[in-house]
Design a protein around this motif. Structure first.
Motif, short mmCIF file in Angstrom:
data_model
loop_
_atom_site.label_atom_id
_atom_site.label_comp_id
_atom_site.label_asym_id
_atom_site.label_seq_id
_atom_site.Cartn_x
_atom_site.Cartn_y
_atom_site.Cartn_z
N GLY A 1 8.57 -31.84 -0.18
CA GLY A 1 7.98 -31.16 0.96
C GLY A 1 8.92 -31.03 2.15
O GLY A 1 8.62 -30.28 3.09
N ASP A 2 10.04 -31.75 2.13
CA ASP A 2 11.02 -31.58 3.21
C ASP A 2 11.63 -30.19 3.16
O ASP A 2 11.80 -29.60 2.09
N VAL A 3 12.00 -29.68 4.33
CA VAL A 3 12.61 -28.35 4.42
C VAL A 3 14.08 -28.45 4.02
O VAL A 3 14.85 -29.22 4.62
N LEU A 4 14.48 -27.69 3.01
CA LEU A 4 15.88 -27.63 2.59
C LEU A 4 16.65 -26.64 3.46
O LEU A 4 17.73 -26.95 3.98
N VAL A 5 16.10 -25.43 3.59
CA VAL A 5 16.74 -24.40 4.40
C VAL A 5 15.66 -23.57 5.07
O VAL A 5 14.50 -23.57 4.65
N THR A 6 16.07 -22.84 6.10
CA THR A 6 15.22 -21.82 6.71
C THR A 6 15.87 -20.47 6.44
O THR A 6 17.05 -20.28 6.75
N LEU A 7 15.12 -19.57 5.84
CA LEU A 7 15.59 -18.21 5.59
C LEU A 7 15.19 -17.32 6.76
O LEU A 7 14.03 -17.30 7.16
N HIS A 8 16.17 -16.61 7.31
CA HIS A 8 15.91 -15.64 8.38
C HIS A 8 15.94 -14.27 7.72
O HIS A 8 17.02 -13.79 7.32
N ALA A 9 14.78 -13.67 7.55
CA ALA A 9 14.65 -12.50 6.69
C ALA A 9 13.90 -11.38 7.40
O ALA A 9 13.15 -11.62 8.35
N ASP A 10 14.10 -10.17 6.92
CA ASP A 10 13.33 -9.02 7.41
C ASP A 10 12.21 -8.65 6.46
O ASP A 10 11.60 -7.59 6.59
N THR A 11 11.97 -9.51 5.48
CA THR A 11 10.82 -9.37 4.60
C THR A 11 10.07 -10.69 4.57
O THR A 11 10.69 -11.76 4.67
N ALA A 12 8.76 -10.63 4.46
CA ALA A 12 7.96 -11.86 4.52
C ALA A 12 8.06 -12.69 3.25
O ALA A 12 7.76 -13.89 3.27
N HIS B 1 11.34 -12.59 10.21
CA HIS B 1 10.62 -13.71 9.61
C HIS B 1 11.55 -14.91 9.46
O HIS B 1 12.74 -14.76 9.18
N HIS B 2 10.98 -16.10 9.59
CA HIS B 2 11.72 -17.35 9.45
C HIS B 2 10.95 -18.21 8.46
O HIS B 2 9.91 -18.79 8.80
N ILE B 3 11.43 -18.27 7.23
CA ILE B 3 10.69 -18.87 6.12
C ILE B 3 11.33 -20.19 5.73
O ILE B 3 12.52 -20.25 5.39
N GLN B 4 10.53 -21.25 5.77
CA GLN B 4 11.03 -22.57 5.40
C GLN B 4 10.90 -22.76 3.89
O GLN B 4 9.82 -22.56 3.32
N VAL B 5 12.01 -23.12 3.26
CA VAL B 5 12.02 -23.40 1.82
C VAL B 5 11.98 -24.92 1.66
O VAL B 5 12.91 -25.62 2.08
N THR B 6 10.92 -25.42 1.06
CA THR B 6 10.75 -26.86 0.93
C THR B 6 11.14 -27.35 -0.46
O THR B 6 11.18 -26.60 -1.42
N SER B 7 11.39 -28.64 -0.54
CA SER B 7 11.87 -29.24 -1.79
C SER B 7 10.70 -29.63 -2.70
O SER B 7 9.70 -30.20 -2.25
N ASP B 8 10.85 -29.33 -3.99
CA ASP B 8 9.89 -29.77 -5.01
C ASP B 8 10.29 -31.13 -5.58
O ASP B 8 9.56 -31.72 -6.37
#
Length: 434
Positions: free
Chosen positions: A391-402, A334-341
């Motif tokens: 809403g901008d992407v801060l980081v992308t998490l590369h994870a094995d869990t959703a 999984h590749h999860i985008q973490v966005t800014s609040d």
């Protein structure tokens, strides 16, 4: 000679003699002196400190407590490097091939990571088949043929350090600068190099959080090298945010290869060139800093350093297809985008929090028995000085869990913002020579 007298002497702020230092190191290594007495001495050293030559004698006794590696069969002048550790620090993967591309042998003994992300060995093991367990003969042969080899540390290098470190960890004496310096330098000196270049990190993701403490540690280690006849250079570099954009094992292999192929990841590229330049000048490959820097920069641009890396991987049994096609390296599910609040300019990224977020994903070890997941990691999309909108992407998490909720939380905690532009942090604060 009695251990209680040595404790009493240091407790009162007096200098220990070479014979006294040898007595307690040898006795403790062999089990003749109990933990409680050495704990008392460590606390006395923590409060009273040690003189520079006293720390050098301590380091020498720690080296002499076990084996030292004989690298005399390797042709040429051997220079080692050591980093005090950080988040996203894949510099060895770049510096090794870069220095070797100048004809300087790099015989690197590395350990595994314990903490945020894997060590150099863990990162290299992202490559299928890569062998880090070599005989001494194979290791030396690889360095002579390819100017570069990386292997695991032998179990009997400076065994006194291993015992002392474990004791310091449970007696609140880890932060003593003479003891930190002796610990690092004993392993480096036992590894057999002719000279040493140290990358001493400073900042939120470093062991030493302040520039003052980092400089004190750097000076202590350079003095140890000088006292024990090894030319030593220390570079104090920033760790107030992760180095480069990638954190995690396979991720960091990819980024190191990008630099070796000429990519302009500014902080990572510049620090790698700085360290490699000092290594090649110490080895006599170039006459001065400017000549060395320019030559090494060319070797990044012309592909020479990358070809050394390819041959190094082949020589140690790694699957070269993974180097020539980076998509074949381990991939997370999984590749999860973490966005800014929030919005504003990024003023701080707590590197330690990013490292912990990566460890939650499985990129590092909480205990020495934990296994590493080479596929997982973090890609930073924003760094200090960048402007961020909601809403901008801060980081992308590369994870094995959703749903890596703990990692998402740590990443959001790591970022701080403010209105108005922010200067990008200094990368290299100081270079200290003997």
């Amino acid at each position: 000679m009695r251990m209680v007298d040595i404790i009493y002497k240091k407790r009162n702020g007096n200098e220990l003699t070479e014979a006294e230092i040898q007595f307690f190191i040898e006795g403790y290594t062999k089990g003749a002196i109990p933990d409680y007495q050495v704990s008392a001495l460590m606390m006395a050293i923590y409060f009273q400190g040690m003189l520079p030559h006293e720390t050098a004698l301590l380091t020498k006794a720690m080296v002499d407590s076990g084996e030292s590696i004989d690298l005399s069969a390797i042709e040429g002048y051997k220079v080692d490097k050591h980093s005090t550790g950080g988040v996203g620090d894949k510099v060895t993967l770049i510096v090794g091939p870069l220095v070797a591309s100048a004809g300087v042998p790099v015989a690197k003994m590395s350990g595994r990571g314990l903490g945020h992300t894997g060590g150099t060995l863990d990162k290299l093991e992202s490559i299928d088949g890569f062998n880090i367990e070599m005989t001494e003969e194979q290791f030396i042969d690889n360095v002579n043929k390819h100017k570069l080899a990386v292997t695991g540390q032998t179990g009997n290098l400076a065994p006194a350090d291993k015992k002392l470190y474990a004791l310091r960890d449970v007696t609140a004496t880890v932060e003593s600068i003479p003891l930190i310096a002796g610990s690092i330098m004993s392993k480096k000196l036992a590894s057999g190099a002719d000279s040493i270049v140290l990358d001493v990190k400073t900042g939120s993701g470093a062991f030493m959080k302040t520039l003052e403490d980092s400089e004190a540690l750097a000076k202590e280690m350079v003095n140890i090298g000088k006292n024990l006849g090894k030319k030593t250079v220390a570079i104090i570099s920033d760790m107030n945010q992760p180095l480069g954009f990638e954190v995690g094992n396979a991720n960091e292999i990819k980024e190191a290869i990008a630099i070796l192929q000429g990519a302009k990841v500014e902080d990572l590229r510049l620090l790698s060139l700085e360290i490699a330049t000092h290594m090649t000048v110490l080895a006599g490959a170039y006459s001065d800093y400017d000549e060395a820097y320019a030559a090494l920069e060319r070797n990044l641009e012309n592909g020479k350093a990358f070809e050394v890396f390819r041959q190094f991987v082949i020589a140690q049994g790694g699957n070269i297809d993974m180097i020539d096609d980076l998509n074949k390296l381990p991939q997370a599910a999984h590749h999860i985008q973490v966005t800014s609040d929030k919005e504003g300019y990024v003023t701080k990224i707590d590197a330690e929090s990013i490292g912990i977020a990566a460890m939650y994903l499985g990129a590092g070890r909480a205990t020495k028995d934990d296994s590493i997941n080479h596929a997982v990691g973090i890609t930073l999309n924003k760094k200090i000085g960048d402007i961020v909108k909601k809403g901008d992407v801060l980081v992308t998490l590369h994870a094995d869990t959703a749903k890596p909720d703990d990692s998402v939380r740590k990443v959001k905690e790591a970022y701080c913002f403010k209105e108005g532009s922010v200067e990008r942090p200094t990368l290299i604060y100081k270079v200290i020579r003997d």
